[in-house]
Write an enzyme that holds these catalytic residues in place. Structure first.
Site, mmCIF file in Angstrom:
data_model
loop_
_atom_site.group_PDB
_atom_site.id
_atom_site.type_symbol
_atom_site.label_atom_id
_atom_site.label_comp_id
_atom_site.label_asym_id
_atom_site.label_seq_id
_atom_site.Cartn_x
_atom_site.Cartn_y
_atom_site.Cartn_z
ATOM 1 N N LYS A 1 91.800 87.347 94.962
ATOM 2 C CA LYS A 1 91.757 86.009 94.377
ATOM 3 C C LYS A 1 91.638 86.112 92.838
ATOM 4 C CE LYS A 1 91.661 83.481 98.272
ATOM 5 N NZ LYS A 1 91.755 84.277 99.466
HETATM 6 C C1 LIG Z 1 91.449 83.550 100.918
HETATM 7 C C2 LIG Z 1 91.562 82.256 101.609
HETATM 8 C C3 LIG Z 1 90.562 81.762 102.478
HETATM 9 C C4 LIG Z 1 89.392 82.555 102.990
HETATM 10 O O1 LIG Z 1 88.715 83.340 102.167
HETATM 11 P P1 LIG Z 1 87.911 84.633 102.631
HETATM 12 O O2 LIG Z 1 86.955 84.803 101.513
HETATM 13 O O3 LIG Z 1 88.895 85.738 102.745
HETATM 14 O O4 LIG Z 1 87.219 84.353 103.912
HETATM 15 C C5 LIG Z 1 90.723 80.491 102.996
HETATM 16 N N1 LIG Z 1 91.792 79.745 102.724
HETATM 17 C C6 LIG Z 1 92.794 80.195 101.941
HETATM 18 C C7 LIG Z 1 93.971 79.302 101.695
HETATM 19 C C8 LIG Z 1 92.728 81.467 101.378
HETATM 20 O O5 LIG Z 1 93.740 81.920 100.632
#
Ligand SMILES: *Cc1c(COP(=O)(O)O)cnc(C)c1O
Length: 373
Positions: free
Chosen positions: A183
């Protein structure tokens, strides 16, 4: 020599490393001042009253569903073109995810298709800003108000993105962010719930910490809860990462521009949607549309460039097919988009040389495919 270019890479600098080391030296590793500081600063950045740090974006989604009281018999409308956790969070609580097809240009849920899916069981919409591109918030708000629905904003991929000059994550009942290393900003693992609603805030705080009431004593549990806490170590990293989020987003914007400079206007390749009058993109990934995705990915990988199948439709995942009987053709726009989209290597510190190298290979592969047809 084969140059190794990763698909993604977090931007970790000396101040991030120092912050983690400093926390370790204090010996105060959980439920301390860092998590509170991270929450306060995060809420302020988004422009909301409250933020609740948790151990993942998925946990954040789960607690939004729980805090809104969504459960068995309820339906939750969301996009099939998303990370699987967006839909799974409804299943965690025995609710049913219902998909509405997406828009061809933004890849976000199509508000018109939402209305078609509303029944008397519909309780909420999970609005996703996929790839950091804001959805049509005005249209979604109008539908939610008309039908009395709650809205969770899944802004996991969109920190810093804006819709009509307001940051995403501040539009609806509650929103979630995620800090996995791919991210824009990371805490290793981590997530955040953001809301203006005191009730949602207090429930999320309680559920995160074993069902303790906000003001209750250590072993006093008033409801069934979880351990979804974020440690002081992760939170310290979150604070330093957030402090340079503008710099991170700016670097990513420049990487995207450099990619565009090479790839715009090339026959066979469609470059990603860019910011408009109405919205500002936060660059999460650089996803292009290609003609023969399977062959494109195979050949690009052979040339040493990592790429990813982003996304495969959620409704066509094995357990969604088995549980709900979904099949090809159920969400044609989503399937059409998913058949073409490939994520290229993309990260804040990607150098011009690396981008040039990737683009050279992308263009080579595209030419080879063009010549075959
Ligand atoms: C990364 C992501 C999540 C979940 O995040 P995690 O920290 O990996 O559990 C949820 N929704 C979207 C659209 C994502 O890209």
């Amino acid at each position: 020599m084969i140059r190794k270019i990763p698909l993604s890479s977090p931007m970790i600098e000396q101040d991030d490393i120092q912050a983690v080391v400093d926390v370790l030296k204090t010996r105060w590793l959980s439920l301390g001042p860092k998590v509170m500081e991270f929450e306060e600063k995060f809420a302020k950045y988004i422009g909301c009253k409250y933020a609740v740090a948790v151990n993942s974006g998925t946990s954040a989604l789960h607690l939004c569903i729980k805090s809104l009281g969504i459960g068995p018999g309820d339906e939750v409308i969301t996009s099939p073109f998303t990370f699987v956790a967006t839909a799974n969070c409804a299943l965690f609580e025995g609710a049913t995810p219902v998909f509405a097809d997406i828009e061809l240009d933004t890849y976000n849920i199509d508000p018109v298709k939402i209305e078609d899916k509303i029944t008397d069981k519909t309780k909420a919409i999970i609005d996703v800003d996929i790839f950091g591109v804001p959805s049509n918030k005005d249209a979604i708000r109008a539908i939610a108000e008309k039908h009395g629905l709650k809205v969770i904003e899944d802004t996991a991929e969109a920190i810093g993105a804006e819709y009509k000059e307001k940051r995403v994550g501040s539009f609806f009942d509650c929103s979630i962010f995620a800090f996995y290393p791919n991210k824009q900003m990371t805490t290793g693992e981590g997530g955040m719930i953001v809301t203006d609603n005191k009730e949602i805030y207090e429930l999320a705080v309680s559920y995160r910490n074993q069902g303790r009431a906000v003001d209750s004593k250590w072993l006093d549990h008033v409801r069934l809860g979880y351990n979804y806490r974020l440690s002081e170590i992760n939170s310290a990293l979150g604070i330093t990462q957030l402090s340079k989020i503008d710099k991170i987003l700016d670097k990513r914007q420049k990487v995207a521009e450099e990619y565009n400079r090479h790839l715009n206007g090339i026959t066979g390749i469609k470059t990603p949607i860019e910011s408009t009058q109405d919205f500002k993109v936060s660059w999460f990934v650089y996803v292009i549309e290609v003609i023969n995705k399977e062959m494109f990915m195979k050949r690009l990988t052979e040339k040493g460039i990592q790429c990813a199948d982003y996304f495969r439709p959620v409704h066509l995942m094995k357990f969604y097919r088995e549980k709900f009987g979904f099949k090809e053709g159920d969400y044609p726009i989503c399937e059409e988009v998913a058949a073409k989209t490939v994520a290229l290597p993309f990260y804040s510190n990607m150098t011009k040389e690396d981008i040039d190298f990737v683009c050279q290979k992308v263009i080579e592969v595209n030419n080879e495919i063009q010549n075959l047809t």
